[in-house]
Enzyme design. Structure first.
Site, mmCIF file in Angstrom:
data_model
loop_
_atom_site.group_PDB
_atom_site.id
_atom_site.type_symbol
_atom_site.label_atom_id
_atom_site.label_comp_id
_atom_site.label_asym_id
_atom_site.label_seq_id
_atom_site.Cartn_x
_atom_site.Cartn_y
_atom_site.Cartn_z
ATOM 1 N N ASP A 146 -6.662 1.769 7.694
ATOM 2 C CA ASP A 146 -5.342 2.359 7.941
ATOM 3 C C ASP A 146 -5.477 3.873 8.071
ATOM 4 O OD1 ASP A 146 -5.488 3.466 5.366
ATOM 5 O OD2 ASP A 146 -4.166 1.978 4.472
ATOM 6 N N TYR B 32 6.314 -8.605 8.484
ATOM 7 C CA TYR B 32 5.987 -7.192 8.603
ATOM 8 C C TYR B 32 6.162 -6.694 10.032
ATOM 9 C CZ TYR B 32 3.444 -7.963 4.190
ATOM 10 O OH TYR B 32 3.092 -8.287 2.911
ATOM 11 N N ASP C 17 0.846 -1.198 0.000
ATOM 12 C CA ASP C 17 0.000 0.000 0.000
ATOM 13 C C ASP C 17 0.881 1.247 0.000
ATOM 14 O OD1 ASP C 17 -2.277 -1.579 0.196
ATOM 15 O OD2 ASP C 17 -2.258 -1.540 2.388
ATOM 16 N N ARG D 92 -3.795 -5.166 7.659
ATOM 17 C CA ARG D 92 -4.890 -4.254 8.029
ATOM 18 C C ARG D 92 -6.069 -5.016 8.618
ATOM 19 N NH1 ARG D 92 -6.672 -1.256 3.070
ATOM 20 N NH2 ARG D 92 -5.562 -2.852 1.885
#
Length: 316
Positions: free
Chosen positions: A89, A75, A47, A183
């Site tokens: 987000d 991550y 993203d 997310r």
């Protein structure tokens, strides 16, 4: 007559540290332009909010990008507690605000992570995602106000760790299978905590066998692409090309098989045969000419012991 792509026929893998605020495709185009490459592709979009490891395949390496798309990822993320957003987000609009529990502890969060986010789990991808419905990305439909039902999907969380808990923030490290949406993990954790949450920071640290300490920023690449005093274009290309990992890097974990000169010719014309050096090897293999001087592509040996070509690189 087919058009020849413009640019250099350079092949290899570049490990980019994608900056925040830039789409993965925009980052890809910048790297492609700096290399003057004829062909390029990335191996799993991040993203615009996200930063970190974005492997970019150039030339013949693009033929093997699917192996990195299918690989596990790691991550680091920060969850902002107390707010839900429509995109899950910090780039989205706040849709709900609730107070964060004053007595929230690390032990409570650890218990939720263990119970709900470990091993095989089912998650609903965010509506604002690149997943497609009838050929249309979900985020485009969402922006048009079209209501769509996003089906749950199975993903695997190999490891999830709570790194820090502050008043209204939680830092997590997640090692997961392809297709996992961080997310969605943060959104679901916020719902379980009763206060809501969204991703405020997201950074990819690992894709397959590649790690963050191997990557380079766009600024670093741009600096190396700048001509020095009385320097030729060829010299610049040599400097940039030295940064690339081999075209076979996306499949580096596959066993290697050396072919004899005769076998190389048979492979090039599409023949199947029992390779002299195969031994007990089976499954997918990296194919090289004798001495591993030239990478030929991917082959596969079946249960019958016969080698066939699966995806070969161009010799043009």
């Amino acid at each position: 007559m087919a058009r020849k792509p413009k640019g250099r026929p350079i092949s290899g893998l570049f490990l980019l540290d994608k900056p925040q605020g830039l789409s993965s495709n925009s980052a890809l185009q910048r790297v492609k332009r700096l290399y003057g490459a004829a062909k390029a592709g990335h191996t799993g979009a991040l993203d615009p909010l996200a930063t970190g490891l974005l492997p970019i395949c150039l030339g013949e390496a693009t033929k093997f990008s699917q192996y990195l798309l299918d690989s596990d990822k790691r991550y680091l993320t920060t969850a902002k507690l107390g707010q839900r957003t429509d995109t899950c987000d910090a780039e989205g609009e706040v849709t709900e605000e609730k107070p964060v529990p004053q007595d929230l502890t690390r032990e409570q969060i650890d218990a939720l992570l263990e119970q709900h986010f470990s091993g095989e789990i089912e998650q609903v991808p965010p509506v604002y995602s690149a997943l497609k419905l009838n050929g249309q990305p979900l985020y485009k439909l969402a922006r048009q106000g079209v209501e769509v039902e996003v089906k749950p999907r199975q993903v695997r969380i190999h490891e999830i760790k709570l790194l820090a808990l502050r008043e209204d923030e939680v830092d997590l490290e997640v090692f997961c299978s392809k297709g996992t949406y961080i997310r969605s993990i943060v959104e679901d954790l916020g719902l379980l905590l009763g206060c809501g949450a969204h991703v405020s920071v997201l950074r990819r640290l690992q894709t397959g066998a590649f790690h963050a300490d191997q990557m380079m920023t766009l600024e670093q690449l741009q600096s190396l692409a700048e001509p020095r005093q009385e320097e030729t274009e060829n010299s610049i290309h040599q400097r940039l090309d030295a940064l690339l990992l081999p075209a076979w890097s996306p499949v580096a974990e596959l066993p290697a098989l050396e072919l004899t000169p005769e076998e190389v010719e048979r492979m090039r014309v599409g023949q199947r045969f029992r390779a002299a050096n195969a031994g007990s090897l089976q499954g997918e293999l990296r194919l090289f000419t004798a001495g591993q001087s030239d990478f030929m592509g991917i082959g596969e040996i079946g249960t019958d012991g016969v080698l066939r070509a699966k995806r070969l690189v161009s010799t043009a």
